[in-house]
Design a protein around this motif. Structure first.
Motif, short mmCIF file in Angstrom:
data_model
loop_
_atom_site.label_atom_id
_atom_site.label_comp_id
_atom_site.label_asym_id
_atom_site.label_seq_id
_atom_site.Cartn_x
_atom_site.Cartn_y
_atom_site.Cartn_z
N ILE A 172 1.09 -1.38 0.66
CA ILE A 172 0.13 -0.18 -0.29
C ILE A 172 0.94 1.54 0.11
O ILE A 172 0.80 2.02 -0.29
CB ILE A 172 -1.00 -0.03 1.15
N VAL A 173 2.04 1.57 1.07
CA VAL A 173 2.50 2.04 0.92
C VAL A 173 3.62 2.22 -0.53
O VAL A 173 3.46 4.21 -1.10
CB VAL A 173 3.74 2.09 1.77
N GLY A 174 3.74 1.75 -1.10
CA GLY A 174 4.55 1.66 -2.55
C GLY A 174 3.70 2.50 -3.62
O GLY A 174 4.02 2.56 -4.44
N ALA A 175 2.77 1.74 -2.99
CA ALA A 175 1.17 2.11 -4.66
C ALA A 175 1.07 3.52 -3.78
O ALA A 175 1.31 4.26 -5.01
CB ALA A 175 0.26 1.62 -4.45
N ILE A 176 1.30 4.16 -2.89
CA ILE A 176 0.60 5.65 -2.66
C ILE A 176 1.73 6.46 -2.85
O ILE A 176 1.99 7.75 -3.57
CB ILE A 176 0.59 5.73 -1.07
N CYS A 177 3.06 5.33 -2.97
CA CYS A 177 4.16 6.61 -3.38
C CYS A 177 4.37 6.54 -4.92
O CYS A 177 5.06 8.26 -4.96
CB CYS A 177 5.32 6.17 -2.52
N GLY A 178 4.33 5.69 -5.36
CA GLY A 178 4.43 5.70 -6.68
C GLY A 178 2.92 6.77 -7.46
O GLY A 178 3.70 6.99 -8.44
N ASN A 179 1.65 6.84 -7.01
CA ASN A 179 0.87 7.52 -7.54
C ASN A 179 1.75 8.46 -7.25
O ASN A 179 1.09 9.65 -8.06
CB ASN A 179 0.02 7.31 -6.74
N VAL A 180 1.79 9.08 -6.28
CA VAL A 180 2.34 11.00 -5.53
C VAL A 180 3.56 11.12 -7.01
O VAL A 180 3.43 12.39 -7.50
CB VAL A 180 2.63 10.66 -3.86
N LEU A 206 3.67 8.49 -16.94
CA LEU A 206 3.94 7.94 -15.69
C LEU A 206 2.64 7.84 -15.20
O LEU A 206 2.04 7.59 -13.68
CB LEU A 206 5.03 8.23 -14.30
N SER A 207 1.76 9.10 -15.50
CA SER A 207 0.74 9.26 -14.96
C SER A 207 -0.36 8.17 -15.72
O SER A 207 -2.03 8.98 -15.26
CB SER A 207 0.02 11.00 -15.36
N TYR A 208 -0.21 7.43 -16.87
CA TYR A 208 -1.45 7.21 -17.31
C TYR A 208 -1.73 5.94 -16.38
O TYR A 208 -1.20 5.03 -15.99
CB TYR A 208 -0.84 6.30 -18.71
N GLY A 209 -2.72 5.90 -16.65
CA GLY A 209 -3.51 4.81 -15.31
C GLY A 209 -4.78 4.33 -15.63
O GLY A 209 -6.15 4.79 -16.53
N VAL A 210 -5.47 3.47 -14.52
CA VAL A 210 -7.23 3.29 -14.86
C VAL A 210 -7.85 3.13 -13.31
O VAL A 210 -6.88 2.95 -12.45
CB VAL A 210 -6.94 2.12 -15.15
N ARG A 211 -8.77 3.41 -13.29
CA ARG A 211 -9.89 3.68 -11.91
C ARG A 211 -10.13 2.58 -12.11
O ARG A 211 -11.54 2.15 -13.01
CB ARG A 211 -10.60 5.31 -12.59
N ASN A 253 -1.69 4.15 -11.28
CA ASN A 253 -1.08 4.66 -12.94
C ASN A 253 0.55 4.58 -12.08
O ASN A 253 0.89 3.09 -12.11
CB ASN A 253 -0.93 6.26 -12.38
N LEU A 254 1.11 4.46 -13.53
CA LEU A 254 2.35 3.19 -14.01
C LEU A 254 3.30 3.11 -13.23
O LEU A 254 4.01 2.33 -12.54
CB LEU A 254 3.05 3.99 -15.93
N ALA A 255 3.43 4.38 -12.71
CA ALA A 255 3.78 5.06 -11.68
C ALA A 255 3.87 4.00 -10.02
O ALA A 255 4.69 3.78 -9.74
CB ALA A 255 5.12 6.71 -11.52
N GLY A 256 2.47 4.15 -9.72
CA GLY A 256 2.19 3.21 -8.73
C GLY A 256 2.48 1.73 -9.13
O GLY A 256 3.08 1.30 -8.25
N VAL A 257 2.67 0.63 -9.78
CA VAL A 257 2.50 0.22 -10.40
C VAL A 257 4.31 -0.41 -10.33
O VAL A 257 4.71 -1.31 -9.66
CB VAL A 257 2.22 -0.63 -11.95
N ILE A 258 5.17 0.55 -10.69
CA ILE A 258 6.89 0.55 -10.14
C ILE A 258 6.43 0.71 -9.13
O ILE A 258 7.25 0.18 -8.68
CB ILE A 258 7.32 1.73 -11.55
N GLY A 259 5.93 1.69 -8.46
CA GLY A 259 6.00 1.25 -6.63
C GLY A 259 6.06 -0.02 -6.02
O GLY A 259 6.71 -0.09 -4.71
N ILE A 260 4.79 -0.68 -6.59
CA ILE A 260 4.22 -1.86 -5.39
C ILE A 260 5.74 -2.83 -6.01
O ILE A 260 6.20 -3.50 -5.45
CB ILE A 260 3.00 -2.06 -6.69
N ILE A 261 6.18 -2.43 -7.53
CA ILE A 261 7.22 -3.85 -7.92
C ILE A 261 9.14 -3.51 -6.69
O ILE A 261 9.11 -4.04 -7.06
CB ILE A 261 7.56 -3.36 -9.60
#
Length: 82
Positions: free
Chosen positions: A16-24, A36-41, A65-73
């Motif tokens: 969750i922290v990784g996804a939040i940081c990536g989205n920010v 990086l801001s391309y994403g889905v809702r 978004n894509l940055a959130g996925v990178i944060g999760i990884i």
């Protein structure tokens, strides 16, 4: 709490922290790197339950978004190294 339950809880928190940081990061850098801001809702539309005395609203929404996925990884990599 068992040790395995703590590990699962820790993994969920780290994800969750990784996804939040990536989205920010994705929202912050969307003017310079729009990819990086391309994403889905996805989620459930709010549903209301009105019972006279009180009202309940149920709903769930996930904006990733894509940055959130990178944060999760990165969060998974950090969890594996712990």
């Amino acid at each position: 709490m068992k040790k395995s339950n703590r590990n699962i809880l820790l993994l969920v928190i780290i994800l969750i922290v990784g996804a939040i940081c990536g989205n920010v990061v994705g929202d912050t850098l969307k003017s310079k790197l729009p990819l990086l801001s391309y994403g889905v809702r996805m989620g459930l539309n709010p549903a209301k339950l009105e019972l006279g005395v009180f009202n309940l609203t149920f709903g769930f929404s996930l904006n990733l978004n894509l940055a959130g996925v990178i944060g999760i990884i990165f969060a998974i990599i950090i969890y594996q190294r712990m």
